[in-house]
Scaffold this motif. Sequence first.
Motif, PDB file in Angstrom:
ATOM      1  N   MET A 138      51.110  16.615  42.349  1.00  0.00           N
ATOM      2  CA  MET A 138      51.827  15.605  41.579  1.00  0.00           C
ATOM      3  C   MET A 138      52.298  14.422  42.430  1.00  0.00           C
ATOM      4  O   MET A 138      52.226  13.271  41.990  1.00  0.00           O
ATOM      5  N   GLU A 139      52.768  14.656  43.633  1.00  0.00           N
ATOM      6  CA  GLU A 139      53.178  13.528  44.489  1.00  0.00           C
ATOM      7  C   GLU A 139      51.975  12.673  44.853  1.00  0.00           C
ATOM      8  O   GLU A 139      52.074  11.444  44.904  1.00  0.00           O
ATOM      9  N   ASP A 140      50.830  13.304  45.103  1.00  0.00           N
ATOM     10  CA  ASP A 140      49.605  12.545  45.391  1.00  0.00           C
ATOM     11  C   ASP A 140      49.206  11.702  44.188  1.00  0.00           C
ATOM     12  O   ASP A 140      48.821  10.532  44.332  1.00  0.00           O
ATOM     13  N   LEU A 141      49.300  12.298  43.002  1.00  0.00           N
ATOM     14  CA  LEU A 141      48.964  11.560  41.782  1.00  0.00           C
ATOM     15  C   LEU A 141      49.922  10.393  41.592  1.00  0.00           C
ATOM     16  O   LEU A 141      49.496   9.281  41.243  1.00  0.00           O
ATOM     17  N   ALA A 142      51.200  10.611  41.836  1.00  0.00           N
ATOM     18  CA  ALA A 142      52.181   9.529  41.701  1.00  0.00           C
ATOM     19  C   ALA A 142      51.853   8.380  42.653  1.00  0.00           C
ATOM     20  O   ALA A 142      51.883   7.208  42.264  1.00  0.00           O
ATOM     21  N   ARG A 143      51.517   8.695  43.894  1.00  0.00           N
ATOM     22  CA  ARG A 143      51.167   7.641  44.864  1.00  0.00           C
ATOM     23  C   ARG A 143      49.920   6.880  44.430  1.00  0.00           C
ATOM     24  O   ARG A 143      49.843   5.655  44.551  1.00  0.00           O
ATOM     25  N   LEU A 144      48.923   7.617  43.921  1.00  0.00           N
ATOM     26  CA  LEU A 144      47.703   6.960  43.446  1.00  0.00           C
ATOM     27  C   LEU A 144      47.993   6.041  42.269  1.00  0.00           C
ATOM     28  O   LEU A 144      47.456   4.933  42.178  1.00  0.00           O
ATOM     29  N   ARG A 145      48.814   6.509  41.333  1.00  0.00           N
ATOM     30  CA  ARG A 145      49.164   5.685  40.177  1.00  0.00           C
ATOM     31  C   ARG A 145      49.822   4.383  40.637  1.00  0.00           C
ATOM     32  O   ARG A 145      49.506   3.300  40.129  1.00  0.00           O
ATOM     33  N   ILE A 146      50.741   4.474  41.569  1.00  0.00           N
ATOM     34  CA  ILE A 146      51.430   3.274  42.067  1.00  0.00           C
ATOM     35  C   ILE A 146      50.422   2.320  42.704  1.00  0.00           C
ATOM     36  O   ILE A 146      50.446   1.111  42.452  1.00  0.00           O
ATOM     37  N   ALA A 147      49.514   2.846  43.522  1.00  0.00           N
ATOM     38  CA  ALA A 147      48.546   2.000  44.226  1.00  0.00           C
ATOM     39  C   ALA A 147      47.532   1.380  43.275  1.00  0.00           C
ATOM     40  O   ALA A 147      47.302   0.163  43.299  1.00  0.00           O
ATOM     41  N   VAL A 148      46.921   2.191  42.401  1.00  0.00           N
ATOM     42  CA  VAL A 148      45.835   1.706  41.546  1.00  0.00           C
ATOM     43  C   VAL A 148      46.372   0.839  40.413  1.00  0.00           C
ATOM     44  O   VAL A 148      45.784  -0.203  40.085  1.00  0.00           O
ATOM     45  N   PHE A 149      47.489   1.226  39.807  1.00  0.00           N
ATOM     46  CA  PHE A 149      48.021   0.449  38.694  1.00  0.00           C
ATOM     47  C   PHE A 149      48.701  -0.835  39.140  1.00  0.00           C
ATOM     48  O   PHE A 149      49.110  -1.642  38.315  1.00  0.00           O
ATOM     49  N   ARG A 150      48.794  -1.063  40.442  1.00  0.00           N
ATOM     50  CA  ARG A 150      49.289  -2.354  40.934  1.00  0.00           C
ATOM     51  C   ARG A 150      48.237  -3.441  40.658  1.00  0.00           C
ATOM     52  O   ARG A 150      48.549  -4.615  40.556  1.00  0.00           O
ATOM     53  N   GLU A 151      46.999  -3.018  40.533  1.00  0.00           N
ATOM     54  CA  GLU A 151      45.896  -3.943  40.263  1.00  0.00           C
ATOM     55  C   GLU A 151      45.942  -4.413  38.813  1.00  0.00           C
ATOM     56  O   GLU A 151      46.555  -3.787  37.960  1.00  0.00           O
ATOM     57  N   TRP A 152      45.222  -5.516  38.547  1.00  0.00           N
ATOM     58  CA  TRP A 152      44.997  -5.970  37.178  1.00  0.00           C
ATOM     59  C   TRP A 152      44.239  -4.879  36.437  1.00  0.00           C
ATOM     60  O   TRP A 152      43.360  -4.265  37.020  1.00  0.00           O
ATOM     61  N   PRO A 153      44.543  -4.588  35.183  1.00  0.00           N
ATOM     62  CA  PRO A 153      45.423  -5.336  34.292  1.00  0.00           C
ATOM     63  C   PRO A 153      46.853  -4.778  34.180  1.00  0.00           C
ATOM     64  O   PRO A 153      47.645  -5.292  33.424  1.00  0.00           O
ATOM     65  N   TYR A 154      47.177  -3.733  34.954  1.00  0.00           N
ATOM     66  CA  TYR A 154      48.511  -3.139  34.802  1.00  0.00           C
ATOM     67  C   TYR A 154      49.593  -3.906  35.552  1.00  0.00           C
ATOM     68  O   TYR A 154      50.701  -4.070  35.056  1.00  0.00           O
ATOM     69  N   LEU A 155      49.284  -4.373  36.783  1.00  0.00           N
ATOM     70  CA  LEU A 155      50.238  -5.157  37.587  1.00  0.00           C
ATOM     71  C   LEU A 155      51.562  -4.415  37.763  1.00  0.00           C
ATOM     72  O   LEU A 155      52.641  -4.987  37.709  1.00  0.00           O
ATOM     73  N   TYR A 156      51.459  -3.122  38.002  1.00  0.00           N
ATOM     74  CA  TYR A 156      52.586  -2.201  37.989  1.00  0.00           C
ATOM     75  C   TYR A 156      53.366  -2.213  39.303  1.00  0.00           C
ATOM     76  O   TYR A 156      52.793  -2.027  40.366  1.00  0.00           O
ATOM     77  N   GLU A 157      54.651  -2.419  39.191  1.00  0.00           N
ATOM     78  CA  GLU A 157      55.564  -2.372  40.342  1.00  0.00           C
ATOM     79  C   GLU A 157      56.251  -1.007  40.298  1.00  0.00           C
ATOM     80  O   GLU A 157      57.372  -0.868  39.820  1.00  0.00           O
ATOM     81  N   GLY A 158      55.542   0.024  40.739  1.00  0.00           N
ATOM     82  CA  GLY A 158      56.015   1.392  40.546  1.00  0.00           C
ATOM     83  C   GLY A 158      56.887   1.925  41.658  1.00  0.00           C
ATOM     84  O   GLY A 158      56.981   1.341  42.734  1.00  0.00           O
ATOM     85  N   ASP A 159      57.539   3.057  41.363  1.00  0.00           N
ATOM     86  CA  ASP A 159      58.316   3.757  42.384  1.00  0.00           C
ATOM     87  C   ASP A 159      58.202   5.265  42.148  1.00  0.00           C
ATOM     88  O   ASP A 159      57.945   5.723  41.036  1.00  0.00           O
ATOM     89  N   MET A 160      58.375   6.027  43.202  1.00  0.00           N
ATOM     90  CA  MET A 160      58.166   7.476  43.139  1.00  0.00           C
ATOM     91  C   MET A 160      59.115   8.198  42.176  1.00  0.00           C
ATOM     92  O   MET A 160      58.656   9.068  41.428  1.00  0.00           O
ATOM     93  N   PRO A 161      60.407   7.888  42.143  1.00  0.00           N
ATOM     94  CA  PRO A 161      61.266   8.618  41.200  1.00  0.00           C
ATOM     95  C   PRO A 161      60.819   8.464  39.743  1.00  0.00           C
ATOM     96  O   PRO A 161      60.773   9.440  38.991  1.00  0.00           O
ATOM     97  N   TYR A 162      60.466   7.230  39.347  1.00  0.00           N
ATOM     98  CA  TYR A 162      59.981   7.028  37.973  1.00  0.00           C
ATOM     99  C   TYR A 162      58.707   7.834  37.749  1.00  0.00           C
ATOM    100  O   TYR A 162      58.547   8.491  36.724  1.00  0.00           O
ATOM    101  N   GLU A 163      57.791   7.750  38.701  1.00  0.00           N
ATOM    102  CA  GLU A 163      56.502   8.438  38.555  1.00  0.00           C
ATOM    103  C   GLU A 163      56.676   9.939  38.400  1.00  0.00           C
ATOM    104  O   GLU A 163      56.033  10.563  37.559  1.00  0.00           O
ATOM    105  N   MET A 164      57.518  10.513  39.216  1.00  0.00           N
ATOM    106  CA  MET A 164      57.698  11.961  39.154  1.00  0.00           C
ATOM    107  C   MET A 164      58.309  12.372  37.810  1.00  0.00           C
ATOM    108  O   MET A 164      57.945  13.412  37.250  1.00  0.00           O
ATOM    109  N   GLY A 165      59.207  11.548  37.277  1.00  0.00           N
ATOM    110  CA  GLY A 165      59.755  11.814  35.947  1.00  0.00           C
ATOM    111  C   GLY A 165      58.694  11.689  34.877  1.00  0.00           C
ATOM    112  O   GLY A 165      58.600  12.521  33.966  1.00  0.00           O
TER     113      GLY A 165
END
Length: 195
Positions: free
Chosen positions: A16-43
């Motif tokens: 799950m932590e690996d998935l959270a990190r991947l989500r933050i990295a990949v969804f930073r790209e277009w079209p999501y432009l996501y400014e993610g953080d680990m606490p939100y992701e884990m929730g």
Amino acid sequence: MVTIKTLNREEAAPYMEDLARLRIAVFREWPYLYEGDMPYEMGYLDTFLKAQDSFMVVVLDGEEVVGASTGLPLTEETPNIQQPFVEAGLPLGDFFYFGESVLLPSYRGQGIGKAFFRLRESFARSLGFPKLTFCAVARPEEHPLRPAGYQSLDVFWERCGFRPSELHCYISWQEIGEAAASPKMLRFWSKTLQA
């Protein structure tokens, strides 16, 4: 060497932590432009961990997680994902929901995305689901941050047998350049499985 593993809920938990990190990295790209953080992701990923019939595909390069894809019954998704189906009178129990597919850029174009769809579909079939669905952010063509030459995934999804529907939902996240989270519209795509 790149390997692809399929995991049930219990087997997926350590990733799950690996998935959270991947989500933050990949969804930073277009079209999501996501400014993610680990606490939100884990929730956010807690929904996946609580779902009885959740499923994960993980891509490993040696020991490093470089890609992942998830799925779970729509009945076990969050209310904002379920609501458009409820309002349309569609039975939630008919649908298996495809969550994210995230893959680092250097691993794209090698058939892994197709494997994500094929393996999740096979799992949904094994549970007897007649329909599949997922949602993707819908951005206007004229959005100022759209990269020049951007190729949407619509054609790929259609090749996988999915069609866009009229259903949509809203999910809030903080976009790059935003001071706070705001709702973003996502459109659902669906596929009916042949018996």
